[in-house]
Design a protein around this motif. Sequence first.
Motif, PDB file in Angstrom:
ATOM      1  N   ILE A  47       2.018  12.289  -9.487  1.00 45.29           N
ATOM      2  CA  ILE A  47       1.398  13.766  -9.153  1.00 45.29           C
ATOM      3  C   ILE A  47       2.750  14.748  -9.336  1.00 45.29           C
ATOM      4  O   ILE A  47       2.607  15.841 -10.280  1.00 45.29           O
ATOM      5  CB  ILE A  47       0.920  14.086  -7.906  1.00 45.29           C
ATOM      6  N   LEU A  78      -3.175  14.711  -1.241  1.00 46.89           N
ATOM      7  CA  LEU A  78      -1.557  14.596  -1.022  1.00 46.89           C
ATOM      8  C   LEU A  78      -1.280  14.269   0.556  1.00 46.89           C
ATOM      9  O   LEU A  78      -0.530  13.417   0.939  1.00 46.89           O
ATOM     10  CB  LEU A  78      -0.989  15.742  -1.327  1.00 46.89           C
ATOM     11  N   MET A 127      -1.855  10.424   1.046  1.00 44.69           N
ATOM     12  CA  MET A 127      -0.987   9.543   0.542  1.00 44.69           C
ATOM     13  C   MET A 127       0.168   9.694   1.609  1.00 44.69           C
ATOM     14  O   MET A 127       0.810   8.725   1.885  1.00 44.69           O
ATOM     15  CB  MET A 127      -0.390  10.225  -0.644  1.00 44.69           C
ATOM     16  N   GLU A 128       0.494  10.945   2.015  1.00 45.21           N
ATOM     17  CA  GLU A 128       1.700  11.177   2.995  1.00 45.21           C
ATOM     18  C   GLU A 128       1.199  10.441   4.218  1.00 45.21           C
ATOM     19  O   GLU A 128       2.223   9.712   4.899  1.00 45.21           O
ATOM     20  CB  GLU A 128       2.082  12.686   3.242  1.00 45.21           C
ATOM     21  N   ALA A 174       1.126   4.448  -2.551  1.00 45.47           N
ATOM     22  CA  ALA A 174       0.853   5.945  -2.314  1.00 45.47           C
ATOM     23  C   ALA A 174       2.156   6.632  -2.783  1.00 45.47           C
ATOM     24  O   ALA A 174       2.051   7.916  -3.008  1.00 45.47           O
ATOM     25  CB  ALA A 174       0.868   5.884  -0.758  1.00 45.47           C
ATOM     26  N   MET A 175       3.477   6.008  -2.445  1.00 47.37           N
ATOM     27  CA  MET A 175       4.716   6.735  -3.187  1.00 47.37           C
ATOM     28  C   MET A 175       4.616   6.657  -4.790  1.00 47.37           C
ATOM     29  O   MET A 175       5.061   7.991  -5.302  1.00 47.37           O
ATOM     30  CB  MET A 175       5.908   5.892  -2.731  1.00 47.37           C
ATOM     31  N   LEU A 184      -0.612   7.966   4.769  1.00 47.54           N
ATOM     32  CA  LEU A 184      -0.374   6.505   4.163  1.00 47.54           C
ATOM     33  C   LEU A 184       0.759   5.932   4.693  1.00 47.54           C
ATOM     34  O   LEU A 184       1.128   5.184   5.052  1.00 47.54           O
ATOM     35  CB  LEU A 184      -1.085   6.374   3.112  1.00 47.54           C
ATOM     36  N   ILE A 185       1.844   6.684   3.882  1.00 47.85           N
ATOM     37  CA  ILE A 185       3.160   6.320   3.932  1.00 47.85           C
ATOM     38  C   ILE A 185       3.781   6.378   5.328  1.00 47.85           C
ATOM     39  O   ILE A 185       4.444   5.295   5.816  1.00 47.85           O
ATOM     40  CB  ILE A 185       3.985   7.219   2.924  1.00 47.85           C
ATOM     41  N   ASN A 194       1.808   7.083  -6.562  1.00 45.65           N
ATOM     42  CA  ASN A 194       0.946   8.164  -6.655  1.00 45.65           C
ATOM     43  C   ASN A 194       1.481   9.512  -6.665  1.00 45.65           C
ATOM     44  O   ASN A 194       1.245  10.380  -7.257  1.00 45.65           O
ATOM     45  CB  ASN A 194      -0.484   7.975  -5.718  1.00 45.65           C
ATOM     46  N   LEU A 195       2.083   9.590  -5.447  1.00 48.20           N
ATOM     47  CA  LEU A 195       2.841  11.143  -5.278  1.00 48.20           C
ATOM     48  C   LEU A 195       3.960  11.338  -6.374  1.00 48.20           C
ATOM     49  O   LEU A 195       3.981  12.568  -6.791  1.00 48.20           O
ATOM     50  CB  LEU A 195       3.554  10.914  -3.848  1.00 48.20           C
ATOM     51  N   MET A 226       2.470   3.476   7.231  1.00 51.05           N
ATOM     52  CA  MET A 226       3.205   2.232   7.119  1.00 51.05           C
ATOM     53  C   MET A 226       4.541   1.915   7.562  1.00 51.05           C
ATOM     54  O   MET A 226       4.787   1.019   8.124  1.00 51.05           O
ATOM     55  CB  MET A 226       3.048   1.948   5.440  1.00 51.05           C
ATOM     56  N   ARG A 227       5.181   3.306   7.599  1.00 46.99           N
ATOM     57  CA  ARG A 227       6.474   3.219   8.142  1.00 46.99           C
ATOM     58  C   ARG A 227       6.491   3.163   9.750  1.00 46.99           C
ATOM     59  O   ARG A 227       7.419   2.367  10.293  1.00 46.99           O
ATOM     60  CB  ARG A 227       7.267   4.576   7.880  1.00 46.99           C
ATOM     61  N   LEU A 245       0.882  -1.056   0.267  1.00 42.89           N
ATOM     62  CA  LEU A 245       0.078  -0.026   0.082  1.00 42.89           C
ATOM     63  C   LEU A 245       0.974   1.178  -0.070  1.00 42.89           C
ATOM     64  O   LEU A 245       0.386   2.223  -0.751  1.00 42.89           O
ATOM     65  CB  LEU A 245      -0.837  -0.003   1.422  1.00 42.89           C
ATOM     66  N   HIS A 246       1.856   1.295   0.707  1.00 37.83           N
ATOM     67  CA  HIS A 246       2.642   2.548   0.971  1.00 37.83           C
ATOM     68  C   HIS A 246       3.415   2.779  -0.359  1.00 37.83           C
ATOM     69  O   HIS A 246       3.785   3.642  -0.815  1.00 37.83           O
ATOM     70  CB  HIS A 246       3.665   2.473   2.232  1.00 37.83           C
ATOM     71  N   VAL A 306      -7.303   1.687   2.189  1.00 39.82           N
ATOM     72  CA  VAL A 306      -6.676   2.073   3.352  1.00 39.82           C
ATOM     73  C   VAL A 306      -6.900   1.322   4.582  1.00 39.82           C
ATOM     74  O   VAL A 306      -6.120   1.399   5.490  1.00 39.82           O
ATOM     75  CB  VAL A 306      -6.867   3.923   3.516  1.00 39.82           C
ATOM     76  N   ALA A 312      -6.546  -1.541   5.277  1.00 31.55           N
ATOM     77  CA  ALA A 312      -5.500  -2.405   5.638  1.00 31.55           C
ATOM     78  C   ALA A 312      -4.127  -1.566   6.420  1.00 31.55           C
ATOM     79  O   ALA A 312      -3.651  -2.352   7.335  1.00 31.55           O
ATOM     80  CB  ALA A 312      -4.805  -3.066   4.367  1.00 31.55           C
ATOM     81  N   ALA A 313      -4.275  -0.438   6.114  1.00 35.43           N
ATOM     82  CA  ALA A 313      -3.138   0.380   6.794  1.00 35.43           C
ATOM     83  C   ALA A 313      -3.592   0.453   8.550  1.00 35.43           C
ATOM     84  O   ALA A 313      -3.034   1.069   9.088  1.00 35.43           O
ATOM     85  CB  ALA A 313      -2.813   1.499   5.918  1.00 35.43           C
TER      86      ALA A 313
END
Lengths: 204, 126
Positions: A28, B113, B116-117, A21-22, B119-120, A24-25, B123-124, A17-18, B18, B20-21
């Motif tokens: 963009i 945006l 997405m950030e 997301a990366m 989400l990242i 997608n970024l 996950m981290r 998933l991440h 999302v 799952a996250a």
Amino acid sequence: MASVQPIRPVRPEPLELHAHAMDNLRFIRETMERAASFTAVPGWGGFAMGCTALAATLIAARQPTVEAWLTVWAVEGLVAILVGVIALSHKARTAHVSLFSAPTRKFALSFAPPLLAGLLLTVVLYRAHLGESIPAMWLLLYGTGVVTGGAFSVRIVPVMGLCFMLLGAVALFCPTLWGNYFLAAGFGGLHMLFGIIIARRFGG
Amino acid sequence: MAKNNTLRKETPSSANPVAAARTSPSAPPIPDLDRLIHERLRLGIVSALAADDSLTFNELKKLLKTTDGNLSVHARKLEEAGYVACKKSFEGRMPRTEYSLTADGRHALEKYLNHMEALIRAMRDR
């Protein structure tokens, strides 16, 4: 003993998933970079380059030899590059645009080759004692660089390049003694004129 | 490509990937995903218009390397949602369609945006 094989092919692991997301970024950012015109072309920097070119014209006109004349313009070329880079990075910083973004890279990669060709041809023409053709060649190749680099920029930039090319073409067929004045009109006059237009329309 | 760009009935946050996250209790909460601009071509349209004040239909088509049909369908979807504004005019005898991003569209992109950030980050932190 026979080994058991799966009937269906093993499915590849789904994209994390991440990572999606990366991706997608990244998409963009790349789309925005492709869409954005190169607006970091510095108007006031161009104006300053025009001022130094006019000063160089006055100094170069007083030189008794071709070598001295060439030295003055070589120093002016270095000064102009320095002024241009400082002004460009300042404008990019003010506009929150990276100096190494895709539009800037495209601009630099299109702008640099004609300049390098000009540098080599200068050496060749000087050695062949054809120094009087150098001003027209400089204007033509600088204009070519501005036109090709300007293809990724706002419309006024390639127009400026075309003016340089036109001036260079005229200089080719004019008396060689006018070379210095053509350089003043191009690197001085055109830079100052278009510098003001770019600065007023595109924020500095 | 065509399969990815086919139009579906998008409802914000339905079938949210999302989820799952969110399995990790320590992960920060993640806002709902805007399905309307999550679709790749629509995301491209919004991103391009965020960088340039306005772009014509042909400029967008060239930029996003897509077909007339795909672009018009997805641009209309964004227009209906109020994310992009469309201005039609004539350039000589040729019709000209110009798109620009609305305040809602810009806000939606910023939200996406952030999403997405987040989400990242989530996950981290797992």
